[in-house]
Design a protein around this motif. Structure first.
Motif, PDB file in Angstrom:
ATOM      1  N   UNK A  33      -1.360  12.394   4.494  1.00 53.39           N
ATOM      2  CA  UNK A  33      -1.931  11.067   4.725  1.00 53.39           C
ATOM      3  C   UNK A  33      -3.428  11.059   4.442  1.00 53.39           C
ATOM      4  N   UNK A  34      -4.121  12.066   4.915  1.00 48.28           N
ATOM      5  CA  UNK A  34      -5.568  12.141   4.699  1.00 48.28           C
ATOM      6  C   UNK A  34      -5.890  12.260   3.211  1.00 48.28           C
ATOM      7  N   UNK A  35      -5.140  13.110   2.507  1.00 48.89           N
ATOM      8  CA  UNK A  35      -5.369  13.301   1.071  1.00 48.89           C
ATOM      9  C   UNK A  35      -5.074  12.033   0.274  1.00 48.89           C
ATOM     10  N   UNK A  36      -4.099  11.243   0.734  1.00 47.83           N
ATOM     11  CA  UNK A  36      -3.703  10.021   0.025  1.00 47.83           C
ATOM     12  C   UNK A  36      -4.481   8.792   0.496  1.00 47.83           C
ATOM     13  N   UNK A  37      -5.203   8.918   1.596  1.00 46.14           N
ATOM     14  CA  UNK A  37      -5.965   7.777   2.100  1.00 46.14           C
ATOM     15  C   UNK A  37      -5.104   6.743   2.803  1.00 46.14           C
ATOM     16  N   UNK A  38      -4.051   7.214   3.464  1.00 48.76           N
ATOM     17  CA  UNK A  38      -3.184   6.317   4.229  1.00 48.76           C
ATOM     18  C   UNK A  38      -3.086   6.837   5.660  1.00 48.76           C
ATOM     19  N   UNK A  39      -2.512   6.050   6.546  1.00 52.55           N
ATOM     20  CA  UNK A  39      -2.380   6.453   7.944  1.00 52.55           C
ATOM     21  C   UNK A  39      -1.228   7.445   8.089  1.00 52.55           C
ATOM     22  N   UNK A  40      -1.365   8.379   9.023  1.00 53.13           N
ATOM     23  CA  UNK A  40      -0.340   9.421   9.195  1.00 53.13           C
ATOM     24  C   UNK A  40       1.009   8.846   9.586  1.00 53.13           C
ATOM     25  N   UNK A  41       1.035   7.766  10.366  1.00 54.55           N
ATOM     26  CA  UNK A  41       2.328   7.184  10.741  1.00 54.55           C
ATOM     27  C   UNK A  41       3.010   6.540   9.534  1.00 54.55           C
ATOM     28  N   UNK A  42       2.215   6.095   8.567  1.00 53.39           N
ATOM     29  CA  UNK A  42       2.752   5.505   7.338  1.00 53.39           C
ATOM     30  C   UNK A  42       3.547   6.544   6.557  1.00 53.39           C
ATOM     31  N   UNK A  43       3.033   7.780   6.481  1.00 47.18           N
ATOM     32  CA  UNK A  43       3.744   8.849   5.772  1.00 47.18           C
ATOM     33  C   UNK A  43       5.096   9.097   6.440  1.00 47.18           C
ATOM     34  N   UNK A  44       5.128   9.138   7.754  1.00 49.32           N
ATOM     35  CA  UNK A  44       6.395   9.327   8.462  1.00 49.32           C
ATOM     36  C   UNK A  44       7.367   8.207   8.178  1.00 49.32           C
ATOM     37  N   UNK A  45       6.873   6.984   8.149  1.00 48.25           N
ATOM     38  CA  UNK A  45       7.739   5.837   7.860  1.00 48.25           C
ATOM     39  C   UNK A  45       8.272   5.901   6.428  1.00 48.25           C
ATOM     40  N   UNK A  46       7.437   6.357   5.509  1.00 44.81           N
ATOM     41  CA  UNK A  46       7.876   6.513   4.118  1.00 44.81           C
ATOM     42  C   UNK A  46       8.984   7.554   4.047  1.00 44.81           C
ATOM     43  N   UNK A  47       8.759   8.703   4.691  1.00 48.02           N
ATOM     44  CA  UNK A  47       9.731   9.796   4.621  1.00 48.02           C
ATOM     45  C   UNK A  47      11.053   9.454   5.305  1.00 48.02           C
ATOM     46  N   UNK A  48      11.042   8.524   6.226  1.00 47.46           N
ATOM     47  CA  UNK A  48      12.288   8.082   6.872  1.00 47.46           C
ATOM     48  C   UNK A  48      12.917   6.909   6.131  1.00 47.46           C
TER      49      UNK A  48
END
Length: 74
Positions: A33-48
């Motif tokens: 998330x940090x490397x992509x400039x998005x929120x960490x919860x967003x990455x989890x939502x994407x992966x689910x």
């Protein structure tokens, strides 16, 4: 009738590819998330498969993972 994000094959495929590549690189969701400039919860939502990702964010995530954006949908 509209389908939810987790009912769409490409969303599921994108989710699986992001998770696989992130793990292969040894990154946490927070690090990606940090490397992509998005929120960490967003990455989890994407992966689910809970989010329908914009092209803008597909590119940001691909860059953070070091891959072509299109490869995340293959």
């Amino acid at each position: 009738m509209a389908r939810g994000p987790n009912e769409t094959r490409l969303v599921s495929l994108f989710a699986a590819n992001v998770r696989r590549l992130r793990k292969e690189l040894g990154l946490s969701q927070e690090e990606l998330a940090e490397a992509a400039g998005v929120h960490r919860t967003y990455v989890g939502m994407i992966e689910r498969g809970e989010k329908n990702v914009t092209i803008y964010n597909i590119e940001r995530i691909a860059i953070a993972l070091g891959v072509r954006p299109g490869s995340l949908l293959e």
